[in-house]
Design a protein around this motif. Structure first.
Motif, PDB file in Angstrom:
ATOM      1  N   GLU A 263       5.817  13.774  -1.663  1.00  0.00           N
ATOM      2  CA  GLU A 263       6.248  14.767  -2.645  1.00  0.00           C
ATOM      3  C   GLU A 263       5.109  15.644  -3.139  1.00  0.00           C
ATOM      4  OE1 GLU A 263       9.058  16.856  -4.654  1.00  0.00           O
ATOM      5  OE2 GLU A 263       9.467  15.140  -3.338  1.00  0.00           O
ATOM      6  N   TYR A 264       3.912  15.045  -3.331  1.00  0.00           N
ATOM      7  CA  TYR A 264       2.823  15.777  -3.987  1.00  0.00           C
ATOM      8  C   TYR A 264       1.531  15.841  -3.164  1.00  0.00           C
ATOM      9  CZ  TYR A 264       5.979  15.026  -7.894  1.00  0.00           C
ATOM     10  OH  TYR A 264       7.102  14.989  -8.697  1.00  0.00           O
ATOM     11  N   GLY A 265       1.519  15.200  -1.996  1.00  0.00           N
ATOM     12  CA  GLY A 265       0.336  15.251  -1.139  1.00  0.00           C
ATOM     13  C   GLY A 265      -0.876  14.557  -1.728  1.00  0.00           C
ATOM     14  N   ILE A 266      -0.649  13.534  -2.558  1.00  0.00           N
ATOM     15  CA  ILE A 266      -1.765  12.888  -3.261  1.00  0.00           C
ATOM     16  C   ILE A 266      -1.977  11.453  -2.793  1.00  0.00           C
ATOM     17  CG2 ILE A 266      -1.592  14.316  -5.329  1.00  0.00           C
ATOM     18  CD1 ILE A 266       0.069  12.234  -6.656  1.00  0.00           C
ATOM     19  N   THR A 267      -3.197  10.990  -3.006  1.00  0.00           N
ATOM     20  CA  THR A 267      -3.584   9.614  -2.674  1.00  0.00           C
ATOM     21  C   THR A 267      -3.422   8.730  -3.903  1.00  0.00           C
ATOM     22  OG1 THR A 267      -5.151  10.300  -0.968  1.00  0.00           O
ATOM     23  CG2 THR A 267      -5.513   8.134  -1.976  1.00  0.00           C
TER      24      THR A 267
ATOM     25  N   LYS B  94      -3.930  17.400 -12.367  1.00  0.00           N
ATOM     26  CA  LYS B  94      -3.859  16.380 -11.329  1.00  0.00           C
ATOM     27  C   LYS B  94      -3.015  15.202 -11.788  1.00  0.00           C
ATOM     28  CE  LYS B  94      -6.703  13.449  -8.325  1.00  0.00           C
ATOM     29  NZ  LYS B  94      -8.048  12.960  -8.007  1.00  0.00           N
ATOM     30  N   ILE B  95      -2.152  14.759 -10.883  1.00  0.00           N
ATOM     31  CA  ILE B  95      -1.382  13.539 -11.108  1.00  0.00           C
ATOM     32  C   ILE B  95      -2.029  12.430 -10.294  1.00  0.00           C
ATOM     33  CG2 ILE B  95       0.852  12.404 -10.727  1.00  0.00           C
ATOM     34  CD1 ILE B  95       2.082  15.254 -10.979  1.00  0.00           C
ATOM     35  N   GLN B  96      -2.312  11.308 -10.929  1.00  0.00           N
ATOM     36  CA  GLN B  96      -2.965  10.209 -10.227  1.00  0.00           C
ATOM     37  C   GLN B  96      -2.168   8.919 -10.405  1.00  0.00           C
ATOM     38  OE1 GLN B  96      -5.904   9.955  -8.082  1.00  0.00           O
ATOM     39  NE2 GLN B  96      -4.544   8.205  -7.776  1.00  0.00           N
ATOM     40  N   PRO B  97      -1.471   8.483  -9.342  1.00  0.00           N
ATOM     41  CA  PRO B  97      -0.777   7.195  -9.416  1.00  0.00           C
ATOM     42  C   PRO B  97      -1.780   6.035  -9.379  1.00  0.00           C
ATOM     43  CG  PRO B  97       0.086   8.592  -7.643  1.00  0.00           C
ATOM     44  CD  PRO B  97      -1.219   9.174  -8.073  1.00  0.00           C
ATOM     45  N   ILE B  98      -1.572   5.058 -10.241  1.00  0.00           N
ATOM     46  CA  ILE B  98      -2.331   3.815 -10.242  1.00  0.00           C
ATOM     47  C   ILE B  98      -1.323   2.695 -10.006  1.00  0.00           C
ATOM     48  CG2 ILE B  98      -3.895   2.300 -11.513  1.00  0.00           C
ATOM     49  CD1 ILE B  98      -5.133   5.019 -11.099  1.00  0.00           C
ATOM     50  N   LEU B  99      -1.406   2.056  -8.863  1.00  0.00           N
ATOM     51  CA  LEU B  99      -0.419   1.057  -8.467  1.00  0.00           C
ATOM     52  C   LEU B  99      -1.030  -0.339  -8.494  1.00  0.00           C
ATOM     53  CD1 LEU B  99       1.064   2.964  -5.385  1.00  0.00           C
ATOM     54  CD2 LEU B  99       1.619   3.237  -7.812  1.00  0.00           C
ATOM     55  N   CYS B 100      -0.223  -1.321  -8.834  1.00  0.00           N
ATOM     56  CA  CYS B 100      -0.669  -2.720  -8.843  1.00  0.00           C
ATOM     57  C   CYS B 100       0.127  -3.479  -7.801  1.00  0.00           C
ATOM     58  CB  CYS B 100      -0.469  -3.337 -10.220  1.00  0.00           C
ATOM     59  SG  CYS B 100      -1.452  -2.566 -11.514  1.00  0.00           S
ATOM     60  N   GLY B 101      -0.567  -3.935  -6.770  1.00  0.00           N
ATOM     61  CA  GLY B 101       0.079  -4.637  -5.674  1.00  0.00           C
ATOM     62  C   GLY B 101      -0.439  -4.113  -4.348  1.00  0.00           C
ATOM     63  N   GLY B 102      -0.073  -4.792  -3.263  1.00  0.00           N
ATOM     64  CA  GLY B 102      -0.563  -4.357  -1.962  1.00  0.00           C
ATOM     65  C   GLY B 102       0.427  -4.560  -0.836  1.00  0.00           C
ATOM     66  N   ASP B 103       1.694  -4.827  -1.184  1.00  0.00           N
ATOM     67  CA  ASP B 103       2.681  -5.131  -0.152  1.00  0.00           C
ATOM     68  C   ASP B 103       3.485  -3.895   0.247  1.00  0.00           C
ATOM     69  OD1 ASP B 103       4.259  -4.741  -2.358  1.00  0.00           O
ATOM     70  OD2 ASP B 103       5.332  -6.659  -2.226  1.00  0.00           O
ATOM     71  N   LEU B 104       4.608  -4.119   0.908  1.00  0.00           N
ATOM     72  CA  LEU B 104       5.484  -3.025   1.346  1.00  0.00           C
ATOM     73  C   LEU B 104       5.942  -2.177   0.169  1.00  0.00           C
ATOM     74  CD1 LEU B 104       7.287  -1.588   3.467  1.00  0.00           C
ATOM     75  CD2 LEU B 104       9.017  -3.368   3.007  1.00  0.00           C
ATOM     76  N   ASN B 105       6.216  -2.821  -0.960  1.00  0.00           N
ATOM     77  CA  ASN B 105       6.627  -2.094  -2.163  1.00  0.00           C
ATOM     78  C   ASN B 105       5.580  -1.048  -2.528  1.00  0.00           C
ATOM     79  OD1 ASN B 105       7.216  -1.361  -4.904  1.00  0.00           O
ATOM     80  ND2 ASN B 105       8.288  -3.283  -5.217  1.00  0.00           N
ATOM     81  N   CYS B 106       4.331  -1.471  -2.578  1.00  0.00           N
ATOM     82  CA  CYS B 106       3.231  -0.575  -2.929  1.00  0.00           C
ATOM     83  C   CYS B 106       3.095   0.561  -1.915  1.00  0.00           C
ATOM     84  CB  CYS B 106       1.931  -1.385  -3.013  1.00  0.00           C
ATOM     85  SG  CYS B 106       0.487  -0.403  -3.453  1.00  0.00           S
ATOM     86  N   TYR B 107       3.163   0.222  -0.638  1.00  0.00           N
ATOM     87  CA  TYR B 107       3.039   1.244   0.401  1.00  0.00           C
ATOM     88  C   TYR B 107       4.138   2.302   0.248  1.00  0.00           C
ATOM     89  CZ  TYR B 107       2.524   3.503   4.915  1.00  0.00           C
ATOM     90  OH  TYR B 107       2.332   4.440   5.898  1.00  0.00           O
TER      91      TYR B 107
ATOM     92  N   HIS C 221      -5.847   0.255   5.558  1.00  0.00           N
ATOM     93  CA  HIS C 221      -6.155   1.362   6.484  1.00  0.00           C
ATOM     94  C   HIS C 221      -5.170   2.529   6.374  1.00  0.00           C
ATOM     95  CE1 HIS C 221      -9.144  -1.240   8.204  1.00  0.00           C
ATOM     96  NE2 HIS C 221      -8.256  -2.106   8.636  1.00  0.00           N
ATOM     97  N   SER C 222      -4.547   2.680   5.212  1.00  0.00           N
ATOM     98  CA  SER C 222      -3.666   3.827   5.013  1.00  0.00           C
ATOM     99  C   SER C 222      -4.486   5.030   4.552  1.00  0.00           C
ATOM    100  CB  SER C 222      -2.597   3.502   3.962  1.00  0.00           C
ATOM    101  OG  SER C 222      -1.876   4.666   3.632  1.00  0.00           O
ATOM    102  N   LYS C 223      -4.101   6.208   5.013  1.00  0.00           N
ATOM    103  CA  LYS C 223      -4.813   7.433   4.645  1.00  0.00           C
ATOM    104  C   LYS C 223      -4.553   7.862   3.200  1.00  0.00           C
ATOM    105  CE  LYS C 223      -4.663   9.573   9.273  1.00  0.00           C
ATOM    106  NZ  LYS C 223      -4.142  10.752  10.022  1.00  0.00           N
ATOM    107  N   PHE C 224      -3.440   7.410   2.624  1.00  0.00           N
ATOM    108  CA  PHE C 224      -3.080   7.899   1.289  1.00  0.00           C
ATOM    109  C   PHE C 224      -3.116   6.794   0.228  1.00  0.00           C
ATOM    110  CE2 PHE C 224       0.809   7.220   3.774  1.00  0.00           C
ATOM    111  CZ  PHE C 224       1.445   6.257   3.012  1.00  0.00           C
ATOM    112  N   ILE C 225      -3.795   5.688   0.523  1.00  0.00           N
ATOM    113  CA  ILE C 225      -3.968   4.618  -0.457  1.00  0.00           C
ATOM    114  C   ILE C 225      -5.449   4.259  -0.562  1.00  0.00           C
ATOM    115  CG2 ILE C 225      -3.405   2.245  -1.110  1.00  0.00           C
ATOM    116  CD1 ILE C 225      -0.808   2.534   0.462  1.00  0.00           C
ATOM    117  N   ASP C 226      -5.970   4.408  -1.764  1.00  0.00           N
ATOM    118  CA  ASP C 226      -7.348   3.986  -2.065  1.00  0.00           C
ATOM    119  C   ASP C 226      -7.248   2.586  -2.670  1.00  0.00           C
ATOM    120  OD1 ASP C 226      -9.912   3.557  -2.948  1.00  0.00           O
ATOM    121  OD2 ASP C 226      -9.991   5.284  -4.292  1.00  0.00           O
ATOM    122  N   PHE C 227      -7.368   1.582  -1.816  1.00  0.00           N
ATOM    123  CA  PHE C 227      -7.116   0.206  -2.258  1.00  0.00           C
ATOM    124  C   PHE C 227      -8.385  -0.425  -2.825  1.00  0.00           C
ATOM    125  CE2 PHE C 227      -6.125  -4.291  -2.007  1.00  0.00           C
ATOM    126  CZ  PHE C 227      -4.801  -4.315  -2.398  1.00  0.00           C
TER     127      PHE C 227
END
Length: 405
Positions: free
Chosen positions: A27-31, A5-18, A45-51
């Motif tokens: 590309e990978y169908g992952i959240t 499993k590949i798990q992206p961990i992102l820091c931020g919440g703006d357009l860049n993050c989205y 309220h995005s389906k692919f971001i666990d904020f």
């Protein structure tokens, strides 16, 4: 190790993050898991971001522990990819790269190189060393009495250290200022330095031309410091709200061989790794492309790169997870990206030849919007409502701050 499993961990919440999260999902169908101090409409309220809201995520002393605590929740067969989506988060990752690399894939330069590039004052010295064109510049320090900058008004005034500048925010502050005379300059300087900012200010020759003279270059350099992707964009429109000035709103990709070769050589000579993002303006007076700054991360408008056929998530995964030898990809074919309604682009872009080009690209299916992702909108009332209201608000903002053509 077999990657389960590949798990992206992102820091931020703006357009860049989205946009980064969308790239991983496409590309990978992952959240993606994203951390921020509060909810923002761009990622809410995005389906692919666990904020995850964490008020201490930007605290220098607690940033690393927040991320390490998250890493402990994941099994050893998960590959955690850490990416910052603002300057502040990117710098925090870079400054703690060694310890974070024990748990995460961290596709960033080291702090020594960062310190040469992140403040505009030092970056221009590097440009001088490697032959990159930049606007005529004067470095102004607090208390400096001189008003002879070596060029005439109008001038651009902006902070050398943008992170420190925005940490000392005040009502009415701008990302960048234009001063038409000495009186206006004195007023700007007094206001900036009376609210806690202590570092130098960048005074620059004003390059004529509107948004259409702006360019953006995004590159990816692999773990060996070799450039593997370059995507050059002709900016059509930028945001014009005081704090949003300079944020790209619409771009058409272009190919500028000489410039791209120059920047490829520059990045490889300094040993750069990961994403780099350059803000550039074309100067009609001498026919040169002049760089304003380098962002040590993918830009806020990074979906112009992904949507034109250069998925940014794929570059990180194939380089840093699978250790593949990547081929160099230079974007040559035109593609139209926007994060505002097409009607705004058509109304507010002065050059109608560029407008026609946009319309032709739309008609041929070579266009995309960051928020126009059917997967995220289908059956998602809250998300769809946000995008609907966002588009209305963009129309109001451009009507208030810009001129129709």
């Amino acid at each position: 190790m077999k990657v389960k499993k590949i798990q992206p961990i992102l820091c931020g919440g703006d357009l860049n993050c989205y946009s980064v999260a969308r790239a991983f999902h496409e590309e990978y169908g992952i959240t993606s898991i994203a951390f921020g101090r509060y909810f923002l409409g761009a990622t809410n309220h995005s389906k692919f971001i666990d904020f995850r809201v964490n008020e201490e995520i930007n605290n220098k002393e607690k940033f690393v522990q927040v991320l390490l605590d998250e890493a402990e929740k994941h099994s050893d067969d998960e590959v955690l990819i850490l990416m910052g989506c603002t300057d502040e988060y990117a710098e925090l990752i870079i400054d703690n790269r060694d310890v974070l690399s024990e748990k995460f894939v961290v596709p960033y330069i080291d702090s020594e190189l960062k310190n040469r590039l992140v403040e505009k004052e030092l970056f221009y010295s590097v440009c001088e060393e490697y032959g990159l064109d930049y606007p005529k510049t004067y470095i102004y320090n607090k208390g400096d009495s001189t008003r002879d900058f070596g060029f005439n008004y109008p001038i651009i005034v902006k902070a050398s250290d943008s992170i420190s500048f925005f940490q000392n925010s005040f009502e009415g502050m701008n990302k960048a200022y234009t001063a038409n005379n000495e009186e206006e300059f004195n007023k700007i300087i007094e206001e900036v330095y009376s609210h806690g900012y202590e570092k130098s200010m960048i005074i620059q020759d004003f390059i004529p031309g509107e948004d259409e003279n702006m360019r953006v270059l995004t590159c990816y350099s692999d773990q060996n410091g070799k450039v593997k992707m370059m995507c050059f964009g002709h900016v059509l429109l930028e945001e014009h709200t005081p704090k949003g000035i300079g944020n790209h709103a619409a771009i058409i990709t272009e190919y500028e061989e000489e410039l791209m070769n120059k920047y490829k050589e520059f990045l490889e000579k300094i040993g750069y790794v990961g994403f780099s993002n350059f803000d550039i303006k074309y100067d009609d007076r001498d026919g040169k492309f002049k760089v304003f700054e380098i962002n040590l991360r993918q830009g806020r408008s990074n979906f112009y790169v992904t949507s034109s056929g250069n998925n940014i998530a794929k570059y990180v995964v194939e380089d840093r997870v699978f250790n593949k030898e990547l081929e160099l990809k230079i974007q040559k074919d035109p593609f139209y990206w926007h994060v505002i309604p097409n009607s705004v682009v058509y109304d507010y872009v002065k050059n109608k030849d560029l407008v026609k080009k946009c319309k032709d690209l739309v008609a041929s299916g070579r266009s995309a919007s960051s928020y126009g992702y059917d997967y995220d909108l289908k059956g998602n009332f809250k998300r769809s409502l946000y995008i609907f209201l966002y588009n209305i608000n963009q129309k109001k903002k451009f009507k208030k701050y810009c001129k129709k053509y």
